[in-house]
Design a protein around this motif. Structure first.
Motif, PDB file in Angstrom:
ATOM      1  N   ASN A 119       0.813  -1.214   0.000  1.00  0.00           N
ATOM      2  CA  ASN A 119       0.000   0.000   0.000  1.00  0.00           C
ATOM      3  C   ASN A 119       0.850   1.270   0.000  1.00  0.00           C
ATOM      4  OD1 ASN A 119      -2.510  -1.333   0.070  1.00  0.00           O
ATOM      5  ND2 ASN A 119      -2.361  -1.613   2.289  1.00  0.00           N
ATOM      6  N   TYR A 169       3.618   7.617   0.334  1.00  0.00           N
ATOM      7  CA  TYR A 169       2.181   7.779   0.581  1.00  0.00           C
ATOM      8  C   TYR A 169       1.560   6.435   0.968  1.00  0.00           C
ATOM      9  CZ  TYR A 169       2.813  12.101  -2.115  1.00  0.00           C
ATOM     10  OH  TYR A 169       3.252  13.322  -2.582  1.00  0.00           O
ATOM     11  N   ASP A 170       0.511   6.508   1.777  1.00  0.00           N
ATOM     12  CA  ASP A 170      -0.244   5.306   2.076  1.00  0.00           C
ATOM     13  C   ASP A 170      -1.372   5.148   1.067  1.00  0.00           C
ATOM     14  OD1 ASP A 170      -2.268   7.060   2.816  1.00  0.00           O
ATOM     15  OD2 ASP A 170      -2.038   6.716   4.969  1.00  0.00           O
ATOM     16  N   GLU A 171      -2.247   4.159   1.286  1.00  0.00           N
ATOM     17  CA  GLU A 171      -3.292   3.872   0.304  1.00  0.00           C
ATOM     18  C   GLU A 171      -4.317   4.994   0.201  1.00  0.00           C
ATOM     19  OE1 GLU A 171      -4.768   2.048   4.193  1.00  0.00           O
ATOM     20  OE2 GLU A 171      -2.888   2.525   3.171  1.00  0.00           O
ATOM     21  N   ASN A 172      -4.352   5.897   1.186  1.00  0.00           N
ATOM     22  CA  ASN A 172      -5.273   7.027   1.148  1.00  0.00           C
ATOM     23  C   ASN A 172      -4.657   8.261   0.524  1.00  0.00           C
ATOM     24  OD1 ASN A 172      -7.355   5.565   2.539  1.00  0.00           O
ATOM     25  ND2 ASN A 172      -6.222   5.896   4.456  1.00  0.00           N
ATOM     26  N   GLU A 179      -2.087   9.831   1.709  1.00  0.00           N
ATOM     27  CA  GLU A 179      -1.515  10.688   2.733  1.00  0.00           C
ATOM     28  C   GLU A 179      -0.020  10.432   2.854  1.00  0.00           C
ATOM     29  OE1 GLU A 179      -3.526  10.267   6.419  1.00  0.00           O
ATOM     30  OE2 GLU A 179      -5.497  10.816   5.633  1.00  0.00           O
TER      31      GLU A 179
END
Length: 477
Positions: A361, A389-392, A394
């Motif tokens: 992710n 970045y993460d999966e959102n 962010e």
């Protein structure tokens, strides 16, 4: 006219191709703007230590050595005496200053008086190598070895302490004051002051040094006979490295002191500091640094750290989102001998993730700083950011992108976007254009000749036809 327009279009097209080959065409992909401010690290996992074990030490902390993420802390910013944990900094400065095989003569000031703390019985005038003194200091906590090294480097303990404080600040220590190289102090005397957080930061930096790692992970070491002493056999005071027979209760379970994966680092004790331990352990790609200061007993300081290790390894793991000291991307350079510069990060981009979180992710993006990059560029210059970045979407970690090579200023053509290294391609492009123009001109001339030949042939046929018609009907009937 139509042929002329075609010729112009082809010429423009070929020139553009030559510029692209020469690296002068604008690179829109490299002109992305920086999307956020730089931060050293940001945890991508939700750190929750509500279920962390209780430790007996007055202050404590556990930190991911890779990312620097704090996984648990207890009074971690409270200033305390670190005792012989001080020697981590003494060792780091020594390794960064002296050669391991360099010989050092023990000065009178470093010889330990009777009953003045742990030492390896150094004698004035005795000659040892830096390596031997380091092992004597870090394994058996020899105060005399620490003072000998400090004086060899700076001429006095006081001058060496200044180096210690400067280096501690560079490690990220926020509230540390060293006045001695050994950490030895008596009741009522001035002593070193630091925090559990600062100790973890100093240890994290020291463990990046391969020679330091080798020393603090060694269970036993022998110093051969010197000019004034017989052979010395040293045993590390960090029993988590080797003690399988003796046991300790950790989180309600009786178990051996030896902890699989222990990589270091240093114990400490004085009447002022109490029982202290800064330890590191590694499982797979995750290394954790744990600190317990002023624990209730010599044994309990190890139990504190072991409990913190158990907790950290059970809940988190370290993921390397990008490798350090490698070329990760290229940015466009203007007015340089090269058209592009390789960029990377100085150290691995490590991120602390919750156990079970899928590292797939995590994505990374190289983002150039605003504005064009103009030569000269020095190796190590900051040119942008690497953002994870993460999966959102962010941002969970950032690191400075730096030049992995130097780019010198280019020649006159570099000012129109043609780097020195691309001049050959530009020249070949121009030659190609000329050859193409010649071919086009030849085809054009050939075409014109064919048209004239056809017109002459047509006129000849027309004349002959008229003559034939006149011969056939001379009277015009």
């Amino acid at each position: 006219m139509r042929s002329s327009n075609v010729l112009v279009k082809i010429t423009v097209y070929v020139m553009m191709m030559a510029l692209i080959l020469a690296g002068a065409a604008p690179s829109f992909a490299d002109e992305r703007e920086n999307s956020g401010e730089s931060t050293e690290t940001a945890a991508s996992a939700d750190i929750d230590w509500s279920d962390a074990p209780s430790i007996e030490g007055t202050s404590g902390i556990i930190m991911d050595a890779g990312s620097g993420t704090i996984l648990y802390e207890k009074n971690a910013y409270e200033r305390r005496d670190p005792a012989s944990i001080t020697k981590i900094m003494t060792s780091l400065i020594t390794l960064e200053t002296l050669d391991m095989d360099q010989e050092v003569t023990v000065p009178a000031e470093a010889v330990a008086p009777d009953g003045s703390g742990t030492n390896i019985d150094l004698k004035e005038g005795e000659v040892l190598t830096v390596e031997q003194l380091l092992y004597g200091m870090m394994l058996e906590s020899g105060n005399d070895a620490a003072d000998t090294l400090a004086i060899a480097i700076s001429g006095s303990i006081e001058s060496f302490a200044e180096l210690m404080n400067e280096r501690a600040a560079a490690c990220g220590a926020e509230d540390t004051t060293f006045i001695s190289a050994s950490g030895l102090s008596e009741y009522g005397e001035d002593h070193n002051l630091t925090t559990a957080y600062d100790i973890a930061m100093i240890a994290r930096e020291a463990m990046k040094n391969p020679e330091f790692r080798q020393i603090v992970s060694t269970a036993r070491y022998t110093i051969p006979a010197t000019n004034m002493s017989d052979r010395r056999t040293l045993r590390n005071t960090n029993v988590c490295l080797y003690e399988e027979d003796e046991t300790i209760e950790v989180s309600g379970i009786e178990r051996p002191f030896k902890y699989d994966g222990t990589t270091g680092i240093k114990t400490g004790y004085t009447g002022t500091a109490g029982n202290c331990f800064c330890g590191s352990a590694q499982k797979d790609d995750t290394e954790l640094i744990a600190v317990s200061l002023n624990s209730t007993s010599e044994e309990q300081r190890f139990a504190d750290v072991m409990a913190l290790w158990d907790y950290g390894f059970s809940k988190y793991y370290t993921y390397t989102a990008a490798a350090g000291r490698q070329n990760l991307d290229e940015f466009r350079v203007w007015q340089g001998e090269k058209s592009h510069v390789a960029v990377g990060i100085s150290e691995d981009m490590d991120i602390t993730l919750n156990e079970g979180y899928d590292s797939d992710n995590i994505t990374v993006e190289a983002v150039k700083d605003d504005g064009a990059i103009k030569a000269p560029v020095e190796k190590g210059d900051r040119l942008g950011q690497l953002i994870a970045y993460d999966e959102n979407g962010e941002a969970v970690a950032t690191a400075d992108l730096v030049a992995m090579e130097s780019v010198e200023k280019g020649g006159i053509l570099s000012y129109i976007g043609i780097a020195d290294e691309d001049i050959i391609f530009f020249v070949l492009g121009i030659i190609g254009i000329l050859i193409l123009l010649i071919l086009i001109r030849m085809l054009y001339v050939r075409s014109r000749r064919k048209k004239r030949k056809r017109r002459r042939a047509e006129r000849t046929r027309h004349v002959r036809r008229k003559e034939w018609e006149k011969e056939k009907n001379p009277f015009g009937n």
